[in-house]
Motif scaffolding. Structure first.
Motif, short mmCIF file in Angstrom:
data_model
loop_
_atom_site.label_atom_id
_atom_site.label_comp_id
_atom_site.label_asym_id
_atom_site.label_seq_id
_atom_site.Cartn_x
_atom_site.Cartn_y
_atom_site.Cartn_z
N TRP A 409 49.70 -17.82 16.17
CA TRP A 409 49.02 -16.60 16.57
C TRP A 409 49.60 -16.10 17.90
O TRP A 409 50.07 -16.88 18.72
N GLY A 410 49.54 -14.80 18.10
CA GLY A 410 50.03 -14.22 19.34
C GLY A 410 49.25 -12.98 19.73
O GLY A 410 48.48 -12.42 18.93
N VAL A 411 49.43 -12.54 20.97
CA VAL A 411 48.73 -11.38 21.51
C VAL A 411 49.51 -10.11 21.18
O VAL A 411 50.73 -10.06 21.31
N VAL A 412 48.78 -9.08 20.74
CA VAL A 412 49.36 -7.75 20.56
C VAL A 412 48.60 -6.78 21.46
O VAL A 412 47.40 -6.95 21.70
N PHE A 413 49.31 -5.79 21.96
CA PHE A 413 48.70 -4.88 22.93
C PHE A 413 48.63 -3.47 22.36
O PHE A 413 49.61 -2.94 21.84
N PRO A 414 47.47 -2.85 22.48
CA PRO A 414 47.35 -1.44 22.09
C PRO A 414 47.90 -0.54 23.18
O PRO A 414 48.12 -0.98 24.31
N ALA A 415 48.11 0.71 22.84
CA ALA A 415 48.54 1.68 23.84
C ALA A 415 47.35 2.02 24.73
O ALA A 415 46.25 2.25 24.26
N VAL A 416 47.59 2.01 26.04
CA VAL A 416 46.56 2.38 27.01
C VAL A 416 46.87 3.77 27.54
O VAL A 416 47.98 4.01 28.03
N PRO A 417 45.97 4.72 27.41
CA PRO A 417 46.25 6.08 27.86
C PRO A 417 46.46 6.15 29.36
O PRO A 417 45.94 5.32 30.12
N GLU A 418 47.22 7.13 29.79
CA GLU A 418 47.45 7.32 31.22
C GLU A 418 46.16 7.75 31.90
O GLU A 418 45.25 8.30 31.29
N GLY A 419 46.10 7.47 33.19
CA GLY A 419 44.95 7.89 33.97
C GLY A 419 43.83 6.86 34.02
O GLY A 419 42.72 7.19 34.44
N HIS A 420 44.12 5.64 33.62
CA HIS A 420 43.10 4.59 33.66
C HIS A 420 43.67 3.33 34.33
O HIS A 420 43.88 2.30 33.68
N PRO A 421 43.90 3.40 35.64
CA PRO A 421 44.46 2.24 36.35
C PRO A 421 43.51 1.06 36.40
O PRO A 421 43.93 -0.05 36.74
N GLU A 422 42.22 1.28 36.07
CA GLU A 422 41.27 0.18 36.07
C GLU A 422 41.44 -0.75 34.87
O GLU A 422 40.83 -1.82 34.81
N ILE A 423 42.28 -0.35 33.90
CA ILE A 423 42.57 -1.21 32.75
C ILE A 423 43.83 -2.00 33.08
O ILE A 423 44.94 -1.47 33.11
N LEU A 424 43.65 -3.28 33.36
CA LEU A 424 44.75 -4.14 33.81
C LEU A 424 45.32 -4.91 32.62
O LEU A 424 44.60 -5.58 31.89
N LYS A 425 46.63 -4.82 32.45
CA LYS A 425 47.30 -5.53 31.38
C LYS A 425 47.86 -6.85 31.90
O LYS A 425 48.64 -6.88 32.85
N GLY A 426 47.45 -7.95 31.29
CA GLY A 426 47.97 -9.26 31.61
C GLY A 426 48.61 -9.87 30.38
O GLY A 426 48.58 -9.29 29.28
N GLU A 427 49.17 -11.05 30.51
CA GLU A 427 49.85 -11.68 29.37
C GLU A 427 48.89 -11.99 28.23
O GLU A 427 49.30 -12.06 27.07
N LEU A 428 47.61 -12.18 28.56
CA LEU A 428 46.66 -12.63 27.55
C LEU A 428 45.54 -11.61 27.29
O LEU A 428 44.46 -11.98 26.84
N GLY A 429 45.80 -10.34 27.56
CA GLY A 429 44.80 -9.34 27.21
C GLY A 429 44.62 -8.27 28.27
O GLY A 429 45.35 -8.22 29.28
N LEU A 430 43.62 -7.42 28.05
CA LEU A 430 43.31 -6.31 28.94
C LEU A 430 41.99 -6.57 29.66
O LEU A 430 40.98 -6.88 29.03
N THR A 431 42.00 -6.41 30.98
CA THR A 431 40.78 -6.49 31.77
C THR A 431 40.39 -5.08 32.20
O THR A 431 41.20 -4.34 32.75
N PHE A 432 39.15 -4.71 31.91
CA PHE A 432 38.59 -3.43 32.33
C PHE A 432 37.76 -3.66 33.58
O PHE A 432 36.69 -4.28 33.52
N LEU A 433 38.25 -3.22 34.72
CA LEU A 433 37.48 -3.36 35.95
C LEU A 433 36.37 -2.32 35.98
O LEU A 433 36.58 -1.17 35.57
#
Length: 449
Positions: A409-433
């Motif tokens: 199994w592995g991680v896949v990332f969706p597209a994150v729209p521009e203008g949302h710097p609070e959505i942090l992309k890391g190796e193991l997922g997205l953190t929404f601050l």
């Protein structure tokens, strides 16, 4: 009973219904009730009083540590040893003096004194008056000095020091301070509207004196602007045209690989927001299985599904591990039980209930849910794991543990729209601050390599 109901109001400056209701609510919370339990909308208050009551309850709860710090510095005897009715009266008064410019100082002090009397503490009412009048004259010069820089920051934003220290280490000084600030501000209320009904909902709610506006992203998301009328009283709600759902789960849903006609499993479904939203996206030919470990929460889930009239949803009342192996899905979404550190604005009392060991108390359950559900996916299916937590122990470390045991199994990332710097992309997922606009959380999508 503490805080007796007021009698006929001969003086308009006596205890207002909002302040009396807030005192009773805060007293119940001191005895163990949650903020969600004490703010049920059955007070028969006029909108202005209902708004002030909620402001006082949420504000005094969020700012509890800071208020107590100031009050302790203003009292000649230890504040924490005072009767609970006095502490509540003084917190309410000081909160209004420090944070509500629209409230006259004399009204805040006078009604806090009367609250002390109403709470059976008439002998200390003069003490309440003296302390709050001193606070009014000295508020511009009140200073905060903790035992360390981290403790001072925690006092300033009224959080437990251990929590602040953890976020400073995880996110850095700037983002951590923004999280603290966000948790002390009320976040916007969002509606998720059934696709195609946006204009109808705006018109119908407008007739109820409720004003909403469409958000640019995600689609079908509306923000509540004002609600002089009853939000849940009209046909629009009863017909299932919309649900209340924060911006973050709506954003998460929009990122998921869901198409009409697919089958999905909402594993921790109650109270049903994700289930309803997924069913709308999958359409009439799609299917959603909804499950939840709590029988009481499943009742709420069933109620919401019935209200929205969704025929393509089935509620499963068995244990997750007992779901027949023949059941397969294109997508399984586990919104796992967690500490809830991403929703501390909405769950204002939670910061005072949590202790450090709570951060890892759900890890075994979280890990178990991944283990019990992944085999119910079709070969190309997507396993979704999310929380309303900001903590790596409940997010990235849970994912890393699963991937270690299942290297296919592995991680896949969706597209994150521009203008949302609070959505942090890391190796193991997205953190929404969390921000001033919405709550926080975590999302990861997993597929077989």
């Amino acid at each position: 009973m503490p805080f007796r109901p007021e009698g006929p109001r001969r003086d308009p400056n006596e205890i207002s219904p909002a302040r009396l209701g807030a005192a009773k609510a805060l007293y119940s919370m001191e005895k163990g009730s949650k903020v969600s339990d004490v703010l049920v909308s059955n007070r028969n208050l006029i909108p202005e009083d209902e708004s002030l009551l909620r402001e006082l309850v949420y504000g005094c709860t969020r700012q509890k540590r800071l208020l107590d710090y100031y009050l302790n510095s203003l009292c000649q005897s230890p504040f924490e040893k005072l009767p609970v009715e006095i502490k509540i009266s003084m917190r309410l008064g000081l909160y209004q003096l420090l944070f509500l410019d629209r409230v006259p100082a004399h009204a805040a002090v006078h009604e806090s004194v009367n609250l002390a009397k109403s709470g059976g503490q008439e002998k200390l009412s003069g003490f309440v008056n003296a302390v709050l009048r001193t606070a009014e004259t000295k508020k511009a010069g009140l200073e905060i000095k903790g035992e360390s820089d981290v403790d001072t920051l925690s006092l300033r934003y009224s959080h437990p020091t251990w929590m602040t220290k953890k976020w400073l280490k995880e996110y850095g000084e700037g983002p951590a301070e923004e999280i603290l600030k966000s948790n002390n501000r009320p976040h916007a209320v969002y509606l998720h509207v059934k696709p195609g009904l946006g204009d109808k909902v705006i018109e119908d709610l407008g007739k109820q004196n409720v004003r909403v506006s469409a958000e640019p992203w995600p689609p079908n998301t509306m923000r509540l602007r004002s609600h002089e009328g009853g939000l849940f009283t009209g046909d629009s709600f009863q017909q299932g045209d919309w649900i209340v759902q924060d911006w973050v789960p709506q954003a998460m849903l929009e990122m998921l690989p869901l198409s009409e006609g697919q089958r999905a499993w909402d594993v921790c479904a109650a109270p049903g927001g994700k289930t309803v939203a997924m069913a709308w996206k999958l359409g009439d030919k799609g299917q959603v299985l909804a499950s939840d470990a709590s029988a009481d929460r499943r009742e709420k889930l069933t109620e919401n599904i019935k209200r929205t009239g969704l025929k393509q949803v089935m509620v499963y009342d068995g244990a997750v591990a007992q779901l027949p192996s023949s059941q397969r899905f294109e997508l399984v979404w586990i919104d796992a039980p967690c500490s809830g550190t991403g929703v501390l604005s909405r769950r204002a009392d939670l910061r005072w209930r949590l202790i450090p060991k709570d951060i890892s108390s759900n890890v075994a359950t979280q890990r178990g849910l991944l283990e019990e559900t992944y085999e119910h996916l079709y070969p190309k299916g997507c396993l979704v794991y999310s929380t309303c937590s900001l903590e790596k122990e409940e997010n990235q470390e849970v994912v890393a543990s699963f991937l270690k045991d299942h290297p296919e199994w592995g991680v896949v990332f969706p597209a994150v729209p521009e203008g949302h710097p609070e959505i942090l992309k890391g190796e193991l997922g997205l953190t929404f601050l969390p921000t001033d606009e919405h709550d926080g959380g975590f999302l990861v999508m997993l597929t077989r390599s």
